[in-house]
Scaffold this motif. Structure first.
Motif, short mmCIF file in Angstrom:
data_model
loop_
_atom_site.label_atom_id
_atom_site.label_comp_id
_atom_site.label_asym_id
_atom_site.label_seq_id
_atom_site.Cartn_x
_atom_site.Cartn_y
_atom_site.Cartn_z
N ALA A 17 29.06 53.31 33.46
CA ALA A 17 29.07 53.38 34.93
C ALA A 17 27.70 53.02 35.49
CB ALA A 17 29.49 54.77 35.39
N ARG A 18 26.63 53.42 34.78
CA ARG A 18 25.28 53.10 35.28
C ARG A 18 25.01 51.60 35.20
NH1 ARG A 18 22.96 58.20 32.34
NH2 ARG A 18 23.07 59.72 34.02
N GLU A 50 24.72 46.47 42.30
CA GLU A 50 23.62 46.40 43.26
C GLU A 50 22.99 45.02 43.28
OE1 GLU A 50 22.69 48.71 45.42
OE2 GLU A 50 24.35 49.92 44.67
N THR A 102 27.19 49.23 35.14
CA THR A 102 28.05 48.59 36.14
C THR A 102 27.47 48.73 37.54
OG1 THR A 102 29.97 49.08 34.77
CG2 THR A 102 30.40 48.51 37.06
N THR A 103 26.95 49.90 37.84
CA THR A 103 26.36 50.10 39.16
C THR A 103 25.13 49.20 39.36
OG1 THR A 103 27.09 52.41 39.12
CG2 THR A 103 25.46 51.83 40.78
N THR A 136 30.80 56.55 28.62
CA THR A 136 31.36 56.36 29.97
C THR A 136 30.28 56.38 31.05
OG1 THR A 136 33.16 57.74 29.17
CG2 THR A 136 33.23 57.10 31.48
N VAL A 137 29.37 57.34 30.97
CA VAL A 137 28.36 57.45 32.02
C VAL A 137 27.44 56.24 32.02
CG1 VAL A 137 26.40 58.78 32.86
CG2 VAL A 137 28.45 59.97 32.11
N ARG A 142 30.97 43.20 37.95
CA ARG A 142 31.07 44.59 37.51
C ARG A 142 32.00 44.70 36.31
NH1 ARG A 142 30.33 49.09 41.46
NH2 ARG A 142 31.92 50.10 40.18
N GLN A 143 33.17 44.06 36.43
CA GLN A 143 34.17 44.15 35.37
C GLN A 143 33.60 43.60 34.06
OE1 GLN A 143 37.82 45.20 35.81
NE2 GLN A 143 37.06 45.60 33.74
N ARG A 174 25.37 42.48 44.80
CA ARG A 174 25.45 42.70 46.24
C ARG A 174 24.22 42.16 46.96
NH1 ARG A 174 28.63 45.96 49.49
NH2 ARG A 174 27.14 46.68 51.04
N ARG A 203 31.04 46.07 32.70
CA ARG A 203 31.62 47.28 32.12
C ARG A 203 32.25 46.97 30.76
NH1 ARG A 203 32.82 52.02 35.00
NH2 ARG A 203 32.93 50.85 36.94
N ILE A 248 31.46 40.09 43.15
CA ILE A 248 30.74 41.32 42.79
C ILE A 248 31.62 42.14 41.85
CG2 ILE A 248 29.70 43.46 43.66
CD1 ILE A 248 29.26 42.03 46.35
N VAL A 249 32.91 42.25 42.22
CA VAL A 249 33.84 43.01 41.39
C VAL A 249 33.99 42.37 40.01
CG1 VAL A 249 36.22 43.82 41.17
CG2 VAL A 249 35.08 43.90 43.40
N GLU A 303 32.42 38.25 48.04
CA GLU A 303 32.30 39.67 47.68
C GLU A 303 33.15 39.99 46.45
OE1 GLU A 303 32.92 42.47 50.88
OE2 GLU A 303 31.98 44.09 49.76
N TRP A 304 34.25 39.23 46.24
CA TRP A 304 35.10 39.50 45.06
C TRP A 304 34.37 39.23 43.76
CZ3 TRP A 304 38.12 42.62 46.91
CH2 TRP A 304 38.73 42.43 48.16
#
Ligand SMILES: [Mn+2]
Ligand SMILES: [Mn+2]
Ligand SMILES: [Mn+2]
Ligand SMILES: [Mn+2]
Lengths: 336, 133, 336, 133
Positions: free
Chosen positions: B37-38, B45, B40-41, B33-34, B19-20, B48, B23, B15-16, B12-13
């Protein structure tokens, strides 16, 4: 709002404000998803956020707190839209259940009996592309003769389903002396024209095999031509006849033609879901269908139908873009 | 020559970590910024889904250009069981309530372009691109 | 995001932070509604808010700006749900259009012709409570005789609609020698039982008026009793007969009874949407229906049907809780 | 004895006055910031409907108690044309895109209890209550 939610939110944000780590954002986002499941509105999230900030940084200027109040006001309509969404999802689920029942009712209403006629071997495959099948097959059996209607309803869903039940009961009501292909199409055309709105049309091929003299007579309402395989010469010819789609004009007339069948001959009737099979290279050619059928010319009719279905559906990874229907009438080599 | 970097998804780490990476790349590419975030999301997903349903796989991030446009492409691949009913997975409402999280329709909405290739038993490859406007 | 939106947002919030006036909140909220129409996501709103605050209060501590970034992250899934909502609304609209077409098709398919028989005056009102009518009326006209089927499909929507088309075509297919009430119900029961899933039942009253001997014969499949008004005595009697709902059991049998009609007599057949009229004081009594009918006993049958509809629907402010259907067979005073 | 106050709705400014009254009452009654905003929004929608569709009318605000519960009741009344098709107005999706704003289903969701009485040609009275939890 349970206080526990606010406490957890504060802890996650506190860690984030200290470390700016991606992990905290990931945890926070997973947490926010649970908010949605619990139907916590976005304006509640702002309020939770504000409370957490007050506890973490009470020294901040009043403008910050006021700005959050403003933001809450801006979020109210977002919250409403979200709740509307949840009710719409429930409505959608109810419709889905209704559609499932309707499909089952339709299947039972529309079921038709495969004919048993001496010397005629019949095969059929009809696969819907989506939930409801828009192709329709109806068999009519007389003494020593057997007929089939192969139809494709242009239009989808519930109206198409109602339309097919209409065809079925129209056929059920046919008197024996009216069962010649051109008469059948003329009668069904009148029923359809009367009952159906202008946006809905039906193409239909009607074929009748007369066991007495081994003749196949047919008529077509704007439908795909059938294929006649001559076993002696090993060649195909197209069976087509002039006629408008059903439902266009009340007094449409239909041409009737006929052909003799020899032992080993077969006739394949199909919808455009077969002929317009689309692969990555574009539409297939009519010759391809003929080749596939010729490969299995000595098999029983049902195996032939299964074979061409698997060949063509396989080309599309079994993801049909249109309903797929083929009916094969094959004259047995042995006269029983 | 495209810049390209990747993260293997096993725990699971990871995933982080994905993301990093996403981003950072999105920020370097100039997204606000937005949109950071999108993107990264979306990565979150996809990673995950790999972690939960395929066990392991990989997230690759590429910078892409096309006809003067500049963007970021995410490629998520695994050798997992594949997606049985692609049509269903792409349906709204189907995934949000269940285990797949925001699921495929969500990722599709977060990005500008989206493509899935999946064969039962042979794994899945999902490609998603976001353009800088 | 157009910069103009951010500029306006900043101006409205600036005024609010200075004056705390309700007017600014009102203006802001109206503005936020336009955001939703423009499909601006909630995370965008937070970002717009943050930008406005940076411009208005650049002196604020970093924790404030970071906290907005955290909030943006929390809002992403809210934004997704909102976009899903917009696509669901479009889907719902498409279904609505389909339902409208289906209703039209159904209306045309199911239309039935009012009988014209010497000495019999017929009136009919059938009003659906919602979009699709779950009550069904079918008239069958022979020489010097006239029959009517009054049915209520238990179950709603699309499956019920398919079910009614099935009844209709079942009736169309009846042979003349089978048209006695008990035979009709037995035949239709078999069709329904075969085709329909266990959750769907139909109640039906079948009445046949024979002009030759002025006899009304009837049978009932678990339906509301009809009312027979005797003009000579000025009294009502209930016409009921034993029989299961259609679709319960394949070999159900139905009792058939008959009654003589004198000049001025009438028979009112109805669905439970009439008898179970619910007012604020609860359900109405059967006597009330009799009184209303007696008031207009000398009017033509259609006026009688209209009268009772307006009386009973009026009691419910014309918001029917169930489909409302009444058919009146009245024996003319003059033999034509 | 119930405390009761009201605002006549004639111009658009009266909408603001009704909102202000509602927010003050909600605050005094002990509702939190978010619920204050929800009650105010409900009043705003009702007042706006009066202003746009009936021309004029009135918003009354009452404090109510019931079986130990304490709450706020909004009564919006007008002598306008009334609502032709009540069923349709209460449907989701019907009103949000059109002129009625968040419309009736929105007001219903913002509050705990909701009731409409309307007769074509004779005006409309809407009552909505929110309880303090
Ligand atoms: Mn079709
Ligand atoms: Mn087709
Ligand atoms: Mn009913
Ligand atoms: Mn009923």
């Amino acid at each position: 709002m349970p206080q526990e939610v606010g406490r957890q939110y504060k802890e996650i944000m506190k860690k984030y404000l200290e470390s700016h780590s991606e992990e905290d954002l990931y945890v926070g986002q997973q947490f926010s998803r649970r908010f949605i499941e619990k139907e916590i509105a976005p304006e509640d999230v702002i309020s939770i956020h504000k409370t957490a900030m007050i506890e973490l940084h009470p020294e901040l200027r009043n403008e910050v707190w006021d700005s959050f109040d403003f933001l809450i006001e801006m979020m109210i309509h977002y919250g409403l839209t979200l709740r509307e969404h949840q009710s719409l999802i429930r409505k959608q689920e109810a419709i889905q259940i209704e559609m499932d029942v309707a499909t089952k009712v339709q299947d039972t209403i529309l079921k038709t009996k495969m004919p048993i006629v001496d010397g005629l071997d019949v095969g059929l495959v009809s696969q819907p592309a989506r939930q409801m099948n828009g192709d329709y097959i109806y068999f009519l059996n007389g003494q020593n003769e057997s007929s089939v209607a192969v139809a494709d309803v242009i239009g989808k869903g519930i109206p198409a389903a109602l339309c097919m039940s209409m065809i079925k009961y129209g056929m059920d009501g046919l008197e024996n002396d009216n069962s010649n292909p051109r008469n059948v199409l003329e009668i069904i055309n009148r029923i359809v024209e009367k009952s159906v709105d202008d946006s809905m049309f039906i193409s239909m091929f009607y074929g009748k095999y007369d066991g007495e003299n081994a003749t196949f007579s047919y008529a077509s309402a704007g439908h795909e031509p059938a294929l006649h395989f001559n076993a002696k010469t090993g060649t195909f010819s197209e069976l087509d006849a002039k006629g408008l789609l059903l439902g266009v004009k009340t007094d449409a007339v239909y041409e009737e033609r006929s052909v003799m069948m020899q032992d080993g001959d077969f006739i394949a009737m199909m919808t455009d879901g077969v002929t317009e099979t689309r692969t990555e290279e574009g539409f297939i050619e009519m010759e391809m269908i003929q080749e596939i059928l010729a490969e299995v010319q000595d098999e029983p009719a049902q195996q032939m139908a299964d074979h061409i279905y698997h060949k063509l559906a396989g080309l599309q990874n079994y993801r049909l873009s249109d309903d797929f229907t083929i009916v094969i009438f094959k004259k047995g080599t042995e006269k029983v | 020559m495209n810049y390209r970097s990747s993260v293997d998804i096993i725990t699971e780490w990871d995933i982080v970590a994905a993301r990093q990476l996403g981003r950072n790349e999105a920020k370097k590419a100039g997204f606000g910024t937005v949109d950071q975030a999108r993107i990264t999301t979306a990565i979150s997903e996809l990673a995950r889904n790999i972690y939960l349903y395929a066990g392991k796989g990989r997230i690759e991030i590429e910078r892409v250009t096309d006809d003067g446009m500049f963007g970021i492409k995410i490629v998520a691949s695994d050798d997992g069981p594949g997606i049985q009913d692609l049509r269903k997975v792409m349906e709204d409402g189907y995934t949000t309530s269940g285990g797949l999280g925001a699921g495929m329709p969500g990722v599709k909405r977060l990005m500008d372009e989206f493509k899935v290739i999946s064969e039962p038993g042979k794994g899945t490859t999902i490609t998603a691109t976001k353009w800088l406007h």
